[in-house]
Design a protein around this motif. Structure first.
Motif, PDB file in Angstrom:
ATOM      1  N   TRP A  32       0.826  -1.208   0.000  1.00 37.02           N
ATOM      2  CA  TRP A  32       0.000   0.000   0.000  1.00 37.02           C
ATOM      3  C   TRP A  32       0.857   1.253   0.000  1.00 37.02           C
ATOM      4  CZ3 TRP A  32       0.496   3.725   3.647  1.00 37.02           C
ATOM      5  CH2 TRP A  32       1.116   3.363   4.858  1.00 37.02           C
ATOM      6  N   VAL A  88      -2.279  -5.027  -7.618  1.00 34.88           N
ATOM      7  CA  VAL A  88      -2.512  -5.270  -6.196  1.00 34.88           C
ATOM      8  C   VAL A  88      -4.001  -5.517  -5.978  1.00 34.88           C
ATOM      9  CG1 VAL A  88      -0.544  -3.866  -5.472  1.00 34.88           C
ATOM     10  CG2 VAL A  88      -2.800  -2.796  -5.694  1.00 34.88           C
ATOM     11  N   THR A 139      -5.706  -3.368  -0.859  1.00 34.19           N
ATOM     12  CA  THR A 139      -4.431  -2.647  -0.810  1.00 34.19           C
ATOM     13  C   THR A 139      -4.569  -1.270  -1.444  1.00 34.19           C
ATOM     14  OG1 THR A 139      -3.122  -4.685  -0.837  1.00 34.19           O
ATOM     15  CG2 THR A 139      -2.028  -2.677  -1.594  1.00 34.19           C
TER      16      THR A 139
END
Length: 251
Positions: free
Chosen positions: A18, A52, A56
């Protein structure tokens, strides 16, 4: 108005995903063209772009929202704040994209550039060349126009024909070397110290002589272990703060 398109990102699995995504998107937002759309792609589209999960991506967007760079509206979408400013401390977790994000987004004036003999204090970094290319740039606050920092880069001479002035007025040297010149960067070592403004710095940053400044030195290495760039940046002491987070491997 052109669509907003975030930069690509090669993820480092040793750092929080993240965080890497938020820093890459932050750099794209701050370095966008004036006519780019303020509307971001959807969470799903951004997640697919970065490779992702949506969870995230949501965490990355929450980070940018907390900085005041974006606003999120139910059913309407996510938008870049037109007057967003970088007021939060720099958070350094070891990502090249974090370095790019910290230096992106401020209007930049190229003060001058050209070859010079290797300065004595940089001789240890460039033992195999007689000259380096120097680039001097002044950055301004996007809203007030006041100077915030000035940077001096010393770069290996073989990159001269691939470094363009218009690229350096839009992007940080790290991004230009990596994404335009094609340098394979392996690491950057950072040193930050308190200093007093010398006459040149005081004049460029419009601060009193001998007032406090933050002096940053970044040494960039390629995958062959060579130093390709040494950046020395003088920040106004009343405008910047840095915070560093160190994670335990067992945490």
């Amino acid at each position: 108005m052109t669509a907003f398109a975030p930069d690509s990102l090669v993820l480092n699995r040793k750092l929080p995903l993240w965080y890497q995504v938020s820093q890459s998107l932050r750099a794209s937002i701050l370095g966008r063209t004036p006519d780019a759309s303020l509307r971001l792609p959807t969470e799903e589209q951004l997640a697919a772009h970065y490779g992702v999960s949506v969870l995230t991506m949501r965490q990355a967007l929450k980070e940018l929202e907390s900085e005041g760079l974006i606003s999120r509206h139910r059913r309407r979408g996510t938008f870049i704040e037109p007057g967003a400013r970088r007021g939060a401390p720099r958070r350094l977790l070891g990502s090249i994209d974090a370095v790019v994000a910290q230096q992106s987004g401020e209007p930049t004036t190229l003060l001058g550039h050209g070859p010079v003999p290797v300065p004595g204090d940089l001789a240890e970094h460039f033992p195999d060349v007689a000259e380096v290319l120097t680039y001097r740039r002044l950055r301004h606050d996007a809203q007030s126009g006041e100077p915030t920092n000035w940077a001096e880069n010393a770069v290996r001479p073989e990159f001269a024909d691939r470094l363009r002035a218009d690229d350096l007025e839009r992007w940080p040297m790290t991004k230009v070397l990596r994404d335009i010149v094609g340098v394979r960067i392996s690491r950057i070592t950072d040193t930050i110290e308190a200093r007093l403004a010398d006459p040149e710095t005081a004049e460029l940053l419009k601060v009193p002589l001998c007032s406090p400044i933050l002096h940053y030195t970044g040494v960039t290495y390629d995958t062959d272990g060579r130093v390709v760039d040494v950046a020395r940046i003088r920040y106004r002491g009343d405008r910047f703060s840095f915070s560093v987070t160190v994670e335990s491997p067992s945490a």
